[in-house]
Motif scaffolding. Structure first.
Motif, PDB file in Angstrom:
ATOM      1  N   ASP A 162     -13.272   2.621  15.104  1.00  0.00           N
ATOM      2  CA  ASP A 162     -12.152   2.791  14.200  1.00  0.00           C
ATOM      3  C   ASP A 162     -12.201   1.576  13.296  1.00  0.00           C
ATOM      4  OD1 ASP A 162      -8.707   3.749  14.686  1.00  0.00           O
ATOM      5  OD2 ASP A 162      -9.725   3.038  12.789  1.00  0.00           O
ATOM      6  N   LYS A 168     -10.127  -0.548   5.734  1.00  0.00           N
ATOM      7  CA  LYS A 168      -9.103  -1.757   5.923  1.00  0.00           C
ATOM      8  C   LYS A 168      -9.274  -3.041   6.288  1.00  0.00           C
ATOM      9  CE  LYS A 168      -5.789   1.782   5.946  1.00  0.00           C
ATOM     10  NZ  LYS A 168      -4.593   2.725   6.984  1.00  0.00           N
ATOM     11  N   ASN A 178      -0.350  -5.881   9.884  1.00  0.00           N
ATOM     12  CA  ASN A 178      -1.022  -5.486   8.842  1.00  0.00           C
ATOM     13  C   ASN A 178      -0.193  -5.567   7.523  1.00  0.00           C
ATOM     14  OD1 ASN A 178      -3.227  -5.078  10.547  1.00  0.00           O
ATOM     15  ND2 ASN A 178      -2.836  -2.588  10.734  1.00  0.00           N
ATOM     16  N   GLU A 210      -7.419   5.401  20.399  1.00  0.00           N
ATOM     17  CA  GLU A 210      -7.874   5.727  18.981  1.00  0.00           C
ATOM     18  C   GLU A 210      -8.729   6.979  19.064  1.00  0.00           C
ATOM     19  OE1 GLU A 210      -6.138   4.666  16.481  1.00  0.00           O
ATOM     20  OE2 GLU A 210      -5.925   2.402  16.324  1.00  0.00           O
ATOM     21  N   LYS A 213      -6.606   9.875  19.356  1.00  0.00           N
ATOM     22  CA  LYS A 213      -5.734  10.183  18.309  1.00  0.00           C
ATOM     23  C   LYS A 213      -6.650  11.179  17.400  1.00  0.00           C
ATOM     24  CE  LYS A 213      -6.840   7.690  15.009  1.00  0.00           C
ATOM     25  NZ  LYS A 213      -7.188   6.242  14.316  1.00  0.00           N
ATOM     26  N   ARG A 293      -1.858  11.587   6.032  1.00  0.00           N
ATOM     27  CA  ARG A 293      -3.179  11.169   6.421  1.00  0.00           C
ATOM     28  C   ARG A 293      -3.095  11.603   8.058  1.00  0.00           C
ATOM     29  NH1 ARG A 293      -4.149   6.141   7.022  1.00  0.00           N
ATOM     30  NH2 ARG A 293      -6.365   6.090   6.735  1.00  0.00           N
ATOM     31  N   VAL A 295      -5.077  10.750  10.230  1.00  0.00           N
ATOM     32  CA  VAL A 295      -5.366   9.536  10.862  1.00  0.00           C
ATOM     33  C   VAL A 295      -4.029   8.397  11.224  1.00  0.00           C
ATOM     34  CG1 VAL A 295      -7.738   9.715  10.891  1.00  0.00           C
ATOM     35  CG2 VAL A 295      -6.442   8.463   9.161  1.00  0.00           C
ATOM     36  N   ASP A 296      -3.003   8.759  10.402  1.00  0.00           N
ATOM     37  CA  ASP A 296      -1.885   7.912  10.675  1.00  0.00           C
ATOM     38  C   ASP A 296      -1.122   8.536  12.027  1.00  0.00           C
ATOM     39  OD1 ASP A 296      -0.660   7.387   7.243  1.00  0.00           O
ATOM     40  OD2 ASP A 296      -1.774   6.292   8.601  1.00  0.00           O
ATOM     41  N   HIS A 299       0.537   6.084  14.263  1.00  0.00           N
ATOM     42  CA  HIS A 299       0.783   4.826  13.742  1.00  0.00           C
ATOM     43  C   HIS A 299       2.269   4.962  12.934  1.00  0.00           C
ATOM     44  CE1 HIS A 299      -3.412   4.796  14.757  1.00  0.00           C
ATOM     45  NE2 HIS A 299      -3.234   3.215  14.486  1.00  0.00           N
ATOM     46  N   HIS A 315      -2.871  -2.662  20.630  1.00  0.00           N
ATOM     47  CA  HIS A 315      -2.722  -2.006  19.329  1.00  0.00           C
ATOM     48  C   HIS A 315      -2.834  -0.551  19.867  1.00  0.00           C
ATOM     49  CE1 HIS A 315      -3.001  -0.243  15.591  1.00  0.00           C
ATOM     50  NE2 HIS A 315      -4.034   0.510  15.816  1.00  0.00           N
TER      51      HIS A 315
HETATM   52  O1  LIG Z   1      -5.120   1.331  12.895  1.00  0.00           O
HETATM   53  C1  LIG Z   1      -5.634   1.368  12.210  1.00  0.00           C
HETATM   54  C2  LIG Z   1      -5.850   1.110  10.867  1.00  0.00           C
HETATM   55  O2  LIG Z   1      -5.153  -0.287  10.897  1.00  0.00           O
HETATM   56  C3  LIG Z   1      -6.219   3.231  12.171  1.00  0.00           C
HETATM   57  O3  LIG Z   1      -6.304   3.327  13.486  1.00  0.00           O
HETATM   58  C4  LIG Z   1      -5.128   4.214  11.926  1.00  0.00           C
HETATM   59  O4  LIG Z   1      -5.655   5.367  11.899  1.00  0.00           O
HETATM   60  C5  LIG Z   1      -4.797   4.397  10.521  1.00  0.00           C
HETATM   61  O5  LIG Z   1      -5.710   3.563   9.442  1.00  0.00           O
HETATM   62  C6  LIG Z   1      -3.340   4.138   9.927  1.00  0.00           C
HETATM   63  O6  LIG Z   1      -3.084   4.352   8.651  1.00  0.00           O
HETATM   64  C7  LIG Z   1      -2.795   2.903  10.235  1.00  0.00           C
HETATM   65  O7  LIG Z   1      -3.144   1.886   9.325  1.00  0.00           O
HETATM   66  P1  LIG Z   1      -2.087   0.959   8.657  1.00  0.00           P
HETATM   67  O8  LIG Z   1      -0.834   1.069   9.376  1.00  0.00           O
HETATM   68  O9  LIG Z   1      -2.952  -0.612   9.228  1.00  0.00           O
HETATM   69  O10 LIG Z   1      -2.370   1.212   7.451  1.00  0.00           O
END
Ligand SMILES: O=C(CO)[C@@H](O)[C@H](O)[C@H](O)[C@H](O)COP(=O)(O)O
Ligand SMILES: NC(=O)c1ccc[n+]([C@@H]2O[C@H](COP(=O)([O-])OP(=O)(O)OC[C@H]3O[C@@H](n4cnc5c(N)ncnc54)[C@H](O)[C@@H]3O)[C@@H](O)[C@H]2O)c1
Ligand SMILES: [Co+2]
Length: 418
Positions: A162, A168, A178, A210, A213, A293, A295-296, A299, A315
């Protein structure tokens, strides 16, 4: 340069209007390509992979950034590697862990870049560590001289599947997860799974969250692999059979096939599917112009829960609690069957992950959702699982619904043992 008032001067994306010109418009693109490569024995002096830049040439100077734990385990081999290759180098050792993921750490890196006198283009910075380390170094590299190339060598499972594959970078700030960061992918990420052999079980579980996920929102086969092999993967730290010596004749057939390269062993297939799944989602939307997204997933609430609990929850553990809560919420909406919900919670337990946390209170969940709405441009854009392996987005979750799901999860969670 006399032009009539309507003339538009088009010079490859530069538009000027009017005479005298009153309005310029600049349009350009910034093509980005970065490599992620599975490797073996990266620190073996005979392996020159680390020193090959994209053009294949070798460089003569490197600044390496790692953390205290990784340095204690691998520091001698890292230094010996660069000595062997005659590369002038300096190793900056940062404090490890989430509580040190801060602007102070970023500035330590930028000061070390100055002291080392890095050449901005020919001497990429090398980050060797987990997700925290790579986020810090990536952020520093994106800021230093407005961008300095870097190479990632992930040494944790989260890093491999990841943090090491996305664009990022960033650090926690003002109590928020973050909150400061950039989109700045490393030129190259070199994946060597053997680093996991020294990673403790809790951090293996952390990375499996992850991977889970990706399974829950887009890869039912990956979920099946985690359900079937998760406990073994945790026990053998995702080392492939070939990595642990010759395959006995009476080994299970898939291990014998894997040893002959005829069949992906579970650890390899799990890591490969996780990375592939993540990249399929990241590549078309790397700068997150679209905020729906998948992948959010996991999160939405986890950033607030993780920071409130810091350093008690890693995390991936916070992500797991978020996914457990939203799986229960999805079941209450009829998107997931109760059988599927129980399978998911059972796999989380098998992977050594929490499914609930005392911070899942209406107040914390409400604050978390409001902050996430600000993060997602005014809407919840909350991914919810549909069955196992797909997802949809909702924008109408109420605090009452969250409270009811948290209450239901607390009861279910007490029945699910880690
Ligand atoms: O934790 C992260 C990125 O920091 C990844 O596992 C996650 O899938 C995504 O990127 C999420 O968008 C979370 O990212 P963010 O809150 O750091 O923007
Ligand atoms: N940038 C992204 O897209 C992205 C994606 C997911 C997660 N993340 C971030 O990653 C962080 C979590 O990653 P992490 O869990 O790898 O963090 P981490 O870097 O803190 O590493 C976890 C711990 O393991 C130690 N460690 C590292 N490699 C080891 C090894 N091979 N053997 C033994 N110990 C080792 C570290 O010193 C640390 O104590 C979070 O801050 C999260 O926000 C970023
Ligand atoms: Co994450």
């Amino acid at each position: 340069m006399q032009q009539d008032t309507q003339t538009m001067r088009n010079n490859d994306g530069l538009f000027a209007v009017g005479s005298p010109v009153t309005h310029w418009s600049v349009q350009t693109s910034n093509p980005v390509q970065y490599e992620i490569r599975a490797c073996e024995n990266l620190l073996d002096p005979g392996n020159s992979t680390i020193l090959e830049d994209a053009s294949g040439s070798s460089g003569q100077r490197r600044l390496i950034v790692t953390d205290g734990v990784v340095d204690s385990l691998y520091g001698d081999r890292v230094r010996a590697y660069f000595d062997h290759h005659g590369v002038e180098h300096r190793v900056l050792v940062l404090n490890d862990g989430e509580t040190h993921k801060s602007m102070d750490a970023v500035l330590q890196v930028t000061e070390a870049l100055d002291a080392f006198g890095i050449d901005r283009r020919r001497e990429p910075v090398i980050a060797i560590g987990g997700g925290v380390l790579m986020d810090i170094v990536g952020f520093a590299a994106s800021l230093y001289r407005r961008s300095t190339p870097f190479i990632r060598i992930p040494t944790t499972l989260i890093g491999l599947v990841d943090a090491g594959v996305g664009a990022k970078t960033g650090v926690n700030h003002n109590g928020h997860k973050n909150r400061l960061g950039t989109y700045f992918p490393a030129d190259r990420t070199l994946l060597d799974r053997s680093f996991l052999a020294t990673l403790d079980a809790r951090h293996i579980s952390n990375g499996l969250a992850e991977i889970l996920k990706i399974a829950l929102i887009k890869d039912a086969r990956l979920f099946d692999l985690l359900e079937q092999h998760g406990a073994d993967l945790l026990r053998n730290k995702l080392q492939s059979p070939a990595a642990v010596g010759p395959t006995p004749a009476d080994a299970p057939v898939d291990q014998r096939l894997a040893a002959r390269g005829l069949h992906l062993d579970p650890a390899t297939e799990v890591v490969e599917r996780a990375i592939q799944g993540m990249l399929e989602e990241l590549q078309p939307n790397l700068w997150e112009k679209v905020l729906e997204r998948v992948v959010d997933y996991g999160h939405t609430f986890s950033p607030t829960i993780e920071m409130h609990a810091l350093p008690a929850l890693l995390h991936g553990e916070a992500v797991a609690v978020d996914m457990a809560l939203t799986t229960v919420l999805a079941e209450r909406r009829g998107l997931v069957s109760s059988y599927q919900r129980d399978r998911v919670l059972d796999v989380m337990a098998r992977l050594g992950l929490p499914v609930w946390h005392p911070l899942c209170t209406p107040e914390v969940l409400g604050d978390a959702l409001r902050d996430t709405v600000r993060h997602r441009d005014g809407k919840q854009r909350l991914p919810l699982p549909v069955g196992i392996g797909s997802a949809l987005f909702v924008n109408d979750v109420t605090e009452g619904e969250l409270a009811a799901a948290a209450e239901s999860l607390a009861a279910l969670g007490s029945g699910v043992s880690r």
